[in-house]
Scaffold this active site. Structure first.
Site: not given
Length: 392
Positions: A40, A138, A268, A316
């Site tokens: 999956k 669940r 940063y 990023m």
């Protein structure tokens, strides 16, 4: 002549020999039970089609996915092995799955309605696996609902609409092998199987065990096991000592190497300042590619067999590592930094990232994404190169 597009600066290399090896390890641990390889979520970010083929070569006889779309992707690739899908809406049209010989879990009475309608409309008998809620709370048919659902399954089987392949359930505590809830869940599924067989349903292949249970509880008495994370070489408990080989190596290019003066802040917010004159390397991966920002200042990379720490915030697209005041002069732009991999030679691993993040390595490997390409390697050769694709 069209310009040549540079390859992706970061990549997930998937060792298909490792996947095949891990499948063989799981087959040995299964104690004679069949092995369903769980592929999956695009094989936990490793690539569903090539991983499925490697797992089948390693002795798995069935494949497990969540969605119908995932199952149909495997069928479209020409894979004809048994495939089970267990996550879909009662409002979904399940005919495509039935017509493609995809087995469907039945986690509720409403899902049974859906599959019976698909069988009627397609004119084909649906292969179904009722999913019992043995204690995870669940998805799954509750123990209170089970007698009524069983009655309907008996009638649908007699009417030629369905074939009940067996029952399934999910563990709540398999990664804690001594937890008493495990024994309770096993007993509940055995009771439900016995009830179904008493009503004439053969239920030939029943399964409860995930990776952890496959490796620690081979005596549970079901006909199939359903390992996921161990197929990818990651220990589901953390200290089992199983002969598993991590299949994914996440790496990135070094973009540049530069000198910094003592006191210079990096990245940063300047959360790190050079304590002395030093040399740093800029690594071409960031949180858009699966390098978690929360790992800022807490991860190492492997370069030429040595580990180097990240300094400053992960950005990023990139992050910085400290090579030290007297660096290896052979390290240069274009070299490779291993973010995590097999751990050979003391290199960083996905499990280390998970420990730092307070999560599980499942989340780490499935998070590799964005610009990261995915390269599948088989016996030292590129089996499928996706240098421009992503590593979803």
């Amino acid at each position: 002549m069209a310009p040549i597009v540079p390859p992706a600066p970061c990549r997930a290399e998937i060792d298909l020999d490792a996947v095949e090896h891990n499948a063989r390890v799981l087959v040995r641990h299964a104690g004679g039970a069949r092995v369903m390889a769980v592929v999956k979520a695009d094989a936990y970010g490793h690539g569903a089609v090539p991983v499925s083929l490697a797992a089948l070569r390693g002795g798995a006889t069935a494949l497990g996915v969540t969605t119908i779309g995932e199952a149909l992707e495997l069928r479209s690739a020409g894979i004809d092995a048994e495939i089970l899908a267990w996550l879909y809406l009662p409002s979904d049209d399940a005919r495509a799955a039935v017509e493609a010989d995809v087995d469907l879990a039945i986690p509720s009475p409403a899902h049974l309605d859906t599959v019976l309608e698909a069988a009627r409309r397609s004119g084909r008998r649906a292969r179904v696996t009722p999913k019992i809620d043995t204690g995870l709370a669940r998805s799954g048919i509750s123990l209170e609902e089970w007698p009524a659902v069983l009655e309907r399954l008996v009638a649908a089987t007699a009417g030629g609409l369905v074939e009940v392949t067996g029952l399934m359930a999910h563990f709540a505590h398999a990664d804690d092998p001594g937890n008493p809830v495990i024994d309770l869940q096993v007993a509940r599924l055995h009771d439900c199987v016995a009830q179904a067989r008493a009503r004439g349903l053969e239920c030939p292949v029943n399964h409860h065990a995930n990776s952890a249970a496959t490796l620690t509880r081979p005596e549970d008495g079901f006909e199939m096991v359903r390992p996921g994370i161990a197929l990818y070489g990651l220990d589901p408990v953390g200290d089992l000592g199983a002969d598993l080989i991590p299949a994914m190596t996440f790496s990135a290019d070094i973009l540049m190497v530069k000198r910094l003066a003592k006191g210079q802040g990096v990245s940063y917010g300047h959360i790190w300042y050079a304590p002395h004159d030093t040399t740093v390397a800029l690594i071409a991966a960031g949180y858009a590619d699966g390098v978690w920002r929360m790992l800022s200042g807490r991860l190492d990379v492997g370069i030429a067999g040595r580990r180097y720490p990240n300094v400053g915030r992960v950005c990023m697209d990139q992050f910085v590592v400290d090579l030290g005041p007297d660096p290896d002069r052979t390290i240069r732009a274009g070299d490779t930094a291993v973010l995590f991999g097999t751990g050979a030679g003391g290199g960083p691993t996905a499990a280390e990232w998970a420990d730092e993040l307070g999560t599980i390595h499942y989340e780490v490997v499935t998070a590799v994404r964005g610009r990261a390409s995915r390269d599948h390697v088989l016996r030292g050769r590129h089996a499928t190169g996706d240098r421009q694709g992503d590593a979803r």
